[in-house]
Design a protein around this motif. Structure first.
Motif, PDB file in Angstrom:
ATOM      1  N   ASN A   1      69.701  15.058  76.453  1.00  0.00           N
ATOM      2  CA  ASN A   1      69.444  13.664  76.101  1.00  0.00           C
ATOM      3  C   ASN A   1      67.949  13.377  76.230  1.00  0.00           C
ATOM      4  N   ALA A   2      67.568  12.133  76.005  1.00  0.00           N
ATOM      5  CA  ALA A   2      66.148  11.764  76.040  1.00  0.00           C
ATOM      6  C   ALA A   2      65.516  12.065  77.399  1.00  0.00           C
ATOM      7  N   GLY A   3      66.332  12.022  78.467  1.00  0.00           N
ATOM      8  CA  GLY A   3      65.833  12.307  79.811  1.00  0.00           C
ATOM      9  C   GLY A   3      65.850  13.788  80.150  1.00  0.00           C
ATOM     10  N   GLY A   4      66.270  14.626  79.201  1.00  0.00           N
ATOM     11  CA  GLY A   4      66.281  16.065  79.410  1.00  0.00           C
ATOM     12  C   GLY A   4      67.527  16.591  80.101  1.00  0.00           C
ATOM     13  N   GLN A   5      68.531  15.720  80.294  1.00  0.00           N
ATOM     14  CA  GLN A   5      69.748  16.170  80.967  1.00  0.00           C
ATOM     15  C   GLN A   5      70.736  16.784  79.975  1.00  0.00           C
ATOM     16  N   ARG A   6      71.457  17.797  80.440  1.00  0.00           N
ATOM     17  CA  ARG A   6      72.489  18.416  79.607  1.00  0.00           C
ATOM     18  C   ARG A   6      73.576  17.404  79.297  1.00  0.00           C
ATOM     19  N   ARG A   7      74.056  17.469  78.069  1.00  0.00           N
ATOM     20  CA  ARG A   7      75.201  16.653  77.660  1.00  0.00           C
ATOM     21  C   ARG A   7      76.165  17.538  76.890  1.00  0.00           C
ATOM     22  N   TYR A   8      77.441  17.309  77.118  1.00  0.00           N
ATOM     23  CA  TYR A   8      78.491  18.125  76.517  1.00  0.00           C
ATOM     24  C   TYR A   8      79.412  17.259  75.679  1.00  0.00           C
ATOM     25  N   GLN A   9      79.996  17.873  74.669  1.00  0.00           N
ATOM     26  CA  GLN A   9      80.994  17.195  73.854  1.00  0.00           C
ATOM     27  C   GLN A   9      82.299  17.114  74.641  1.00  0.00           C
ATOM     28  N   ARG A  10      83.118  16.115  74.346  1.00  0.00           N
ATOM     29  CA  ARG A  10      84.436  16.027  74.971  1.00  0.00           C
ATOM     30  C   ARG A  10      85.264  17.267  74.637  1.00  0.00           C
ATOM     31  N   ALA A  11      85.050  17.815  73.461  1.00  0.00           N
ATOM     32  CA  ALA A  11      85.776  19.028  73.058  1.00  0.00           C
ATOM     33  C   ALA A  11      85.455  20.209  73.974  1.00  0.00           C
ATOM     34  N   ASP A  12      84.345  20.143  74.703  1.00  0.00           N
ATOM     35  CA  ASP A  12      84.008  21.229  75.621  1.00  0.00           C
ATOM     36  C   ASP A  12      84.997  21.318  76.784  1.00  0.00           C
ATOM     37  N   ILE A  13      85.713  20.240  77.077  1.00  0.00           N
ATOM     38  CA  ILE A  13      86.773  20.299  78.086  1.00  0.00           C
ATOM     39  C   ILE A  13      87.833  21.288  77.610  1.00  0.00           C
ATOM     40  N   ARG A  14      88.253  21.158  76.356  1.00  0.00           N
ATOM     41  CA  ARG A  14      89.239  22.083  75.784  1.00  0.00           C
ATOM     42  C   ARG A  14      88.657  23.485  75.652  1.00  0.00           C
ATOM     43  N   ARG A  15      87.397  23.572  75.285  1.00  0.00           N
ATOM     44  CA  ARG A  15      86.754  24.878  75.132  1.00  0.00           C
ATOM     45  C   ARG A  15      86.752  25.622  76.470  1.00  0.00           C
ATOM     46  N   LEU A  16      86.407  24.930  77.546  1.00  0.00           N
ATOM     47  CA  LEU A  16      86.418  25.546  78.868  1.00  0.00           C
ATOM     48  C   LEU A  16      87.838  25.915  79.294  1.00  0.00           C
ATOM     49  N   SER A  17      88.802  25.080  78.946  1.00  0.00           N
ATOM     50  CA  SER A  17      90.200  25.403  79.248  1.00  0.00           C
ATOM     51  C   SER A  17      90.603  26.681  78.525  1.00  0.00           C
ATOM     52  N   PHE A  18      90.200  26.797  77.264  1.00  0.00           N
ATOM     53  CA  PHE A  18      90.475  28.019  76.505  1.00  0.00           C
ATOM     54  C   PHE A  18      89.848  29.227  77.188  1.00  0.00           C
ATOM     55  N   ILE A  19      88.614  29.094  77.645  1.00  0.00           N
ATOM     56  CA  ILE A  19      87.924  30.202  78.318  1.00  0.00           C
ATOM     57  C   ILE A  19      88.698  30.625  79.563  1.00  0.00           C
ATOM     58  N   MET A  20      89.148  29.662  80.354  1.00  0.00           N
ATOM     59  CA  MET A  20      89.885  29.991  81.570  1.00  0.00           C
ATOM     60  C   MET A  20      91.209  30.675  81.253  1.00  0.00           C
ATOM     61  N   ILE A  21      91.909  30.209  80.229  1.00  0.00           N
ATOM     62  CA  ILE A  21      93.178  30.827  79.833  1.00  0.00           C
ATOM     63  C   ILE A  21      92.936  32.236  79.306  1.00  0.00           C
ATOM     64  N   ALA A  22      91.929  32.392  78.467  1.00  0.00           N
ATOM     65  CA  ALA A  22      91.627  33.708  77.904  1.00  0.00           C
ATOM     66  C   ALA A  22      91.271  34.704  79.007  1.00  0.00           C
ATOM     67  N   GLN A  23      90.579  34.248  80.038  1.00  0.00           N
ATOM     68  CA  GLN A  23      90.261  35.131  81.156  1.00  0.00           C
ATOM     69  C   GLN A  23      91.534  35.553  81.885  1.00  0.00           C
ATOM     70  N   GLN A  24      92.493  34.644  82.000  1.00  0.00           N
ATOM     71  CA  GLN A  24      93.760  34.999  82.632  1.00  0.00           C
ATOM     72  C   GLN A  24      94.511  36.039  81.810  1.00  0.00           C
ATOM     73  N   PHE A  25      94.306  36.041  80.509  1.00  0.00           N
ATOM     74  CA  PHE A  25      94.902  37.057  79.643  1.00  0.00           C
ATOM     75  C   PHE A  25      94.198  38.393  79.792  1.00  0.00           C
ATOM     76  N   GLY A  26      93.057  38.408  80.468  1.00  0.00           N
ATOM     77  CA  GLY A  26      92.327  39.646  80.682  1.00  0.00           C
ATOM     78  C   GLY A  26      91.174  39.867  79.726  1.00  0.00           C
ATOM     79  N   LEU A  27      90.817  38.855  78.948  1.00  0.00           N
ATOM     80  CA  LEU A  27      89.694  39.010  78.031  1.00  0.00           C
ATOM     81  C   LEU A  27      88.381  38.914  78.793  1.00  0.00           C
TER      82      LEU A  27
END
Length: 151
Positions: free
Chosen positions: A37-63
């Motif tokens: 953002n204008a202050g230099g702070q990281r900002r994430y999309q709401r869809a990144d919640i699902r993206r991170l959930s996918f990452i955690m599930i995929a890791q449980q699958f052994g990827l």
């Protein structure tokens, strides 16, 4: 906070249960692409919640993270998987999961004969080294060091 402002990393951590350091690590691995953002702070999309959930599930699958990065890179516009995407991804992962299940079943079925060995290169090892074929690859626990059994 307006949706257009994006989520700060702390809010993303709170929603996913991940540590901020884990989110930063996933970002460094190319799995997330926040903006500043204008202050230099990281900002994430709401869809990144699902993206991170996918990452955690995929890791449980052994990827591995490189495998997960490859799957996510196949999605257009850096988006999260849709149900149609997930069906395609799931079909592709089925072989990986079946192989992992087979390995775990063999491990379970042969565990009693291997407890205490540790080296996985003895001639009697039923798990990975039938007939001591690993010795041709060098010394030490060859399969634990990354060599693959010749099947």
């Amino acid at each position: 906070m307006a949706v257009s402002e994006g989520l700060p990393i702390g809010a993303l951590a709170g929603r996913t249960g991940l540590a901020v350091s884990a989110i930063r690590y996933y970002e460094a691995q190319g799995l997330l692409k926040p903006w500043r953002n204008a202050g230099g702070q990281r900002r994430y999309q709401r869809a990144d919640i699902r993206r991170l959930s996918f990452i955690m599930i995929a890791q449980q699958f052994g990827l591995s993270l490189p495998d997960i990065r490859e799957v996510l890179a196949s999605l257009p516009n850096n988006r999260t998987p849709t149900p149609k995407d997930w069906a395609r991804i799931g079909a592709a992962l089925r072989g990986h999961l079946d192989a992992r299940i087979d390995t775990l079943l063999r491990l379970r079925d042969n565990l009693d004969g291997c407890i205490g060995c540790g080296c996985l290169s003895l001639p009697k090892c039923k798990l990975y080294n039938r007939d001591d074929i690993a010795q041709s690859k060098g010394t030490g626990p060859r399969y634990l060091l990354g060599d693959r059994p010749d099947v």
